[in-house]
Design an enzyme around this catalytic site. Structure first.
Site, short mmCIF file in Angstrom:
data_model
loop_
_atom_site.label_atom_id
_atom_site.label_comp_id
_atom_site.label_asym_id
_atom_site.label_seq_id
_atom_site.Cartn_x
_atom_site.Cartn_y
_atom_site.Cartn_z
N GLY A 158 39.68 34.51 43.99
CA GLY A 158 40.82 34.04 43.12
C GLY A 158 42.08 35.00 43.33
N ASP A 171 43.64 46.42 40.95
CA ASP A 171 42.63 46.69 40.05
C ASP A 171 43.22 45.97 38.68
OD1 ASP A 171 39.73 47.33 39.89
OD2 ASP A 171 40.62 48.44 38.21
N SER A 172 42.17 45.00 38.28
CA SER A 172 42.93 44.16 37.00
C SER A 172 41.79 44.15 35.97
CB SER A 172 43.40 42.88 37.46
OG SER A 172 42.85 42.47 38.42
N THR A 214 40.74 43.13 48.76
CA THR A 214 40.03 42.45 47.67
C THR A 214 39.08 41.44 48.25
OG1 THR A 214 40.16 41.15 45.61
CG2 THR A 214 41.82 40.53 47.63
O1 ITT Z 1 37.62 44.61 43.49
P1 ITT Z 1 38.07 43.35 44.03
O2 ITT Z 1 37.30 42.97 45.40
O3 ITT Z 1 39.32 43.07 44.30
O4 ITT Z 1 37.63 42.16 43.17
P2 ITT Z 1 37.19 42.09 41.43
O5 ITT Z 1 36.76 40.80 40.84
O6 ITT Z 1 35.91 43.09 41.50
O7 ITT Z 1 38.36 42.72 40.97
P3 ITT Z 1 38.47 44.05 39.77
O8 ITT Z 1 37.55 45.05 40.19
O9 ITT Z 1 39.72 44.38 39.67
O10 ITT Z 1 38.07 43.45 38.44
C1 ITT Z 1 38.94 42.48 37.84
C2 ITT Z 1 38.08 41.30 36.87
O11 ITT Z 1 39.11 40.88 35.90
C3 ITT Z 1 39.06 39.90 35.53
N1 ITT Z 1 40.35 39.33 35.73
C4 ITT Z 1 41.12 39.92 36.86
N2 ITT Z 1 42.48 39.09 36.80
C5 ITT Z 1 41.99 38.03 36.25
C6 ITT Z 1 42.85 36.70 36.27
O12 ITT Z 1 44.11 36.46 36.92
N3 ITT Z 1 42.32 35.83 35.65
C7 ITT Z 1 40.93 36.11 35.05
N4 ITT Z 1 40.23 36.93 34.95
C8 ITT Z 1 41.00 38.21 35.80
C9 ITT Z 1 37.83 39.12 36.46
O13 ITT Z 1 36.74 39.05 35.71
C10 ITT Z 1 37.67 40.21 37.57
O14 ITT Z 1 36.55 40.11 38.16
MG MG Z 2 36.29 44.88 41.84
#
Ligand code: ITT
Ligand code: MG
Length: 204
Positions: free
Chosen positions: A12, A70-71, A8
């Site tokens: 955060g 992925d979240s 990642t």
């Molecule tokens: O892919 P990586 O590099 O891990 O980082 P990313 O931020 O792009 O991560 P994702 O592609 O999984 O997108 C997840 C988004 O969902 C939201 N998200 C996920 N977990 C969260 C949390 O614990 N609290 C608040 N928002 C969250 C947040 O906007 C993240 O950018």
């Molecule tokens: Mg991402």
């Protein structure tokens, strides 16, 4: 101490992974420690596909055990959006403020009882030469009409936890880790990681 690479670039997430895995005896590295690591395109249609893309892509490069996350935020009144597009919902990648404003605008006419949502987290663990392991975690809440709190990241300031009467951005990171989608998923995964360690998969 065994080193765990989390695929990642999200600060955060990186902080939460450190807080959850370091007490288990792992040194957590993320792609923030490897700035030259390539960006893996998230072309999947599901959290699982994207978590696998990121974990397999980075594990192939480092030839090490890698976990990817992925979240996203799944809002019932928006038919599950922003979902897998949570990071780039307002267009530009990872503009938390713009993403929140877009959600608040789309939810402006939705009454309180229909503002239900959940955070979802899929984790993929890839051990070179082995089948990947997938786990999931969720956390239920409501979408507020304005932001509250400064902790956490992403959509945390508009995600309200009725049982705590606070948003995810008003609780400490310890509290968030105890109840969050990511905390729940990491607790499930940690057993698999310990097993991999006992098998000696970390020795390379
Ligand atoms: O892919 P990586 O590099 O891990 O980082 P990313 O931020 O792009 O991560 P994702 O592609 O999984 O997108 C997840 C988004 O969902 C939201 N998200 C996920 N977990 C969260 C949390 O614990 N609290 C608040 N928002 C969250 C947040 O906007 C993240 O950018
Ligand atoms: Mg991402």
């Amino acid at each position: 101490m065994e080193e765990l690479i989390i695929a990642t670039k999200n600060k955060g997430k990186a902080k939460e992974f450190e807080e959850l895995f370091e007490p288990l005896g792992f040194r957590v590295k993320t792609l923030l420690d490897y700035p030259d690591a390539p960006d893996i395109e998230e072309t999947g249609k599901t959290f699982e596909e994207n978590a696998l893309l990121k974990a397999v892509g980075i594990s192939n490069i480092f030839q090490k055990i890698v976990i990817a996350d992925d979240s996203g935020l799944v809002i019932d009144a928006l038919d599950g959006r922003p979902g897998v597009y949570s990071a780039r919902y307002a267009g530009t990648d990872k503009d938390d403020e713009a993403n929140i404003q877009k959600v608040l605008f789309e939810m402006k006419d939705v009454p309180e009882e229909k503002r239900t949502a959940h955070f979802h987290c899929t984790l993929a663990l890839v051990v070179p030469g082995k089948d990947p392991i997938i786990v999931e975690g969720t956390c239920n809440g409501l979408i507020l009409t304005e932001k509250r709190g400064n902790n956490g990241f992403g959509y945390d300031p508009i995600f309200y936890l009725p049982h705590l009467k606070k948003t995810m951005a008003e609780i400490t990171s310890e509290e968030k880790n105890r109840i969050s989608h990511r905390g729940n998923a990491i607790r499930k995964l940690s057993e698999h990681v310990q097993e991999a360690m006992e098998r000696g998969d970390f020795l390379s």
